[in-house]
Design a protein around this motif. Structure first.
Motif, PDB file in Angstrom:
ATOM      1  N   PHE A  22      21.996   4.931 -14.754  1.00 11.27           N
ATOM      2  CA  PHE A  22      23.077   5.906 -14.734  1.00 11.27           C
ATOM      3  C   PHE A  22      23.883   5.698 -13.466  1.00 11.27           C
ATOM      4  N   PRO A  54      26.801   7.360 -11.448  1.00  8.63           N
ATOM      5  CA  PRO A  54      27.675   8.532 -11.379  1.00  8.63           C
ATOM      6  C   PRO A  54      29.100   8.123 -11.032  1.00  8.63           C
ATOM      7  N   VAL A  55      30.025   8.687 -11.749  1.00 12.37           N
ATOM      8  CA  VAL A  55      31.440   8.407 -11.505  1.00 12.37           C
ATOM      9  C   VAL A  55      32.051   9.668 -10.917  1.00 12.37           C
ATOM     10  N   THR A  56      32.637   9.522  -9.752  1.00 11.34           N
ATOM     11  CA  THR A  56      33.233  10.682  -9.106  1.00 11.34           C
ATOM     12  C   THR A  56      34.751  10.575  -9.145  1.00 11.34           C
ATOM     13  N   GLN A  69      39.599   9.016 -15.788  1.00 13.18           N
ATOM     14  CA  GLN A  69      38.487   9.152 -16.718  1.00 13.18           C
ATOM     15  C   GLN A  69      38.569   8.086 -17.819  1.00 13.18           C
ATOM     16  N   THR A 117      37.612   4.674 -16.236  1.00 13.17           N
ATOM     17  CA  THR A 117      36.191   4.521 -15.923  1.00 13.17           C
ATOM     18  C   THR A 117      35.345   4.498 -17.193  1.00 13.17           C
TER      19      THR A 117
END
Length: 95
Positions: free
Chosen positions: A23, A25-27, A74, A77
């Motif tokens: 996983f 994480p996309v910030t 969004q 990504t």
């Protein structure tokens, strides 16, 4: 020749493939999360109402630009990191 069959019977061409999902994480960038400037000020004149409307429209434009930036970020990504597939319910087989 028969000993070759016995000696190599433990060898197999099929290998177990181990896949480990990670996983990431996309910030969202901080610039897109900056607070919207407040626009409420007490209005006592018609000029104040016009100023308030101008400020409100400016704040709305900032908000819309941030939301558009978040949507674009969004989408970009998700194309790089597609969400993992969620297995659906198994279908019952009938005989």
């Amino acid at each position: 020749m028969a000993w070759c069959l016995v000696a190599f019977c433990g060898c197999s061409t099929a290998h177990d493939v181990v896949v480990q999902q990670e996983f990431v994480p996309v910030t969202i960038p901080e610039a897109l999360l900056a607070p919207i400037p407040p626009v409420y000020k007490p209005v006592t004149t018609t000029g104040g109402i016009v100023d308030q409307l101008t400020a409100t429209r400016g704040s709305r434009a900032v908000c819309v630009a941030q939301l558009d930036g978040i949507r674009k970020y969004q989408a970009d990504t998700q194309s790089l990191f597609p969400p993992p597939a969620v297995p659906g319910p198994k279908k019952a087989t009938t005989k």
